[in-house]
Each structure stands twice: as C-alpha cells, then as structure tokens.
Design a protein around this motif. Structure first.
Motif, short mmCIF file in Angstrom:
data_model
loop_
_atom_site.label_atom_id
_atom_site.label_comp_id
_atom_site.label_asym_id
_atom_site.label_seq_id
_atom_site.Cartn_x
_atom_site.Cartn_y
_atom_site.Cartn_z
N ARG A 148 0.81 -1.22 0.00
CA ARG A 148 0.00 0.00 0.00
C ARG A 148 0.84 1.27 0.00
N ASN A 149 2.13 1.14 0.20
CA ASN A 149 3.01 2.29 0.33
C ASN A 149 4.03 2.27 -0.80
N GLU A 150 3.81 3.07 -1.83
CA GLU A 150 4.68 3.03 -3.00
C GLU A 150 6.08 3.54 -2.69
N THR A 151 6.20 4.50 -1.79
CA THR A 151 7.53 5.00 -1.42
C THR A 151 8.36 3.90 -0.79
N LEU A 152 7.75 3.18 0.14
CA LEU A 152 8.45 2.07 0.79
C LEU A 152 8.71 0.95 -0.21
N ALA A 153 7.75 0.71 -1.11
CA ALA A 153 7.94 -0.34 -2.12
C ALA A 153 9.14 -0.03 -3.01
N ALA A 154 9.29 1.25 -3.39
CA ALA A 154 10.42 1.64 -4.22
C ALA A 154 11.73 1.46 -3.47
N LEU A 155 11.73 1.80 -2.19
CA LEU A 155 12.92 1.61 -1.36
C LEU A 155 13.28 0.14 -1.25
#
Length: 208
Positions: A125-132
């Motif tokens: 649900r968290n694209e920023t964390l997914a990218a990291l």
C-alpha cells in the motif's frame, strides 16, 4: 553551548531506531503511533523529530538497515575464493538477520522476522516504501549473483543455469524461512541448512 559529539548523536539515533523497531514488530506499522515510539525510546518529541520527520522515515531507515546487513554479508562472501557452500553461507547470513545484528539493542531475535513481515505487507500500500525495498532488493540480488558466479567459476555449480536464477532462488529460501519464523514460531537456522544440504545432495538417478 557545548558541542554534541558524533558518538552521542549516533547513539541517540540508534536508541530511536531500536525503540521503533520493537514497536513495529510488536504491533505493526498502522497500530504504532509516534507517541508509542517516544515512550518505547524514552525520549521527548523534540529529541526524536530532530532525527526523523515521522513514522514513514523511521520505517524507511529500518528497512534500509536490514537490507544493508544482508547485502554486506554476501558481498563479503563473494570475495572468498570460492565462497562457503550455499548451506553454510545462507545459514550464516540468516543467522545474522535473525540475531538482529542490524539492531544493536533489544530489538532482536524473533522480532526480526515479524518486522520483515510487517515491511512486506506495508509495501503493498506504500509506493515510497515499495520503491525503497525494490532498490534494496536489487543491491542484495547483485551481491548474491556474484556469489553464484564464484561457485560456477570454481566448478562447484553448474554454469548452464543463469546465475540470476540461482540467486533469486537462494533469496526466496531465506525470505521463506523468515516468513515461517514469523508465522509459525522460532526454529533453528540449522533446519534451513539441513534442507539446503538435502537439495544439494540430489544427483542423477541410478539406472533401473
């Protein structure tokens, strides 16, 4: 005003990360508030916000530390000629992760797999964390590919199978074992090592 030493700053940052890791592993990201982190770390809001802008940044810092630990371990292994066998190597790295060596405080052992599960769930649900996480995974994968290429160069592993495919499978074994630890309870790393040895022992079937 006396200057604060870098050692003090690093220790305070460590204190905050340890407290946050314990909270996240115990209650999950959504059920944990910054107030929970403040209480766990036993620090004021001003002390914590000096280092981290909020919960999202704390999560990102913890995820980065976990991935850096795994990446560093396999990069070091790739420098050996040849590296330790997969069962030894994977067991050693898994042991480091499970012992919480990336956290130099009480947030260790069984809480680490629980924390990993929380991270994986949050990335949906968290694209920023997914990218990291994707970036971190790529660096880990490159390190593992180097290890597999070292096996192949030493004649210890078939070289007709892409090193990338073998590396991904080894990563999957570690991820799966971590998930089992979180979902079904603590188990010794030797189980993973024995399983890998069993798979490695397979040979060509004897003629009927």
């Amino acid at each position: 005003m006396a200057r604060v030493s870098q050692q003090h700053l690093d220790a305070r940052r460590r204190q905050i990360l340890d407290g946050a890791a314990r909270c996240f592993a115990r209650n999950g990201f959504h059920a944990t508030s910054m107030q929970d982190v403040l209480r766990e770390a036993d620090l004021s809001a001003g002390a914590v916000y000096r280092y981290f802008s909020g919960k999202e940044e704390l999560i990102g810092a913890i995820v980065t530390e976990v991935l850096d630990t795994v990446r560093q371990a396999f990069e070091e292994a790739a420098l050996q000629s040849p590296p330790d066998p997969p069962d030894v190597l994977v067991g050693e790295v898994m042991g480091r992760v499970l012992r919480g060596e990336y956290v130099r405080g009480p947030a260790a052992d069984v809480e680490v797999p629980r924390l990993l599960i929380q991270v994986w769930t949050e990335t949906l649900r968290n694209e920023t964390l997914a990218a990291l996480l994707r970036t971190g995974y790529d660096t880990v994968r490159v390190a593992w590919v180097k290890v597999v290429e070292a096996y192949q160069a030493a004649g210890l592993m078939r070289d007709d199978i892409p090193a990338e495919h073998v590396a991904r499978t080894m990563i999957a074994a570690v991820q799966g074992f971590a998930a089992q630890q979180a979902l079904f309870g603590e188990a010794p790393v030797e189980i993973l090592q024995d399983g890998l040895r069993g798979l490695m022992s397979m040979g060509t079937p004897k003629p009927g």
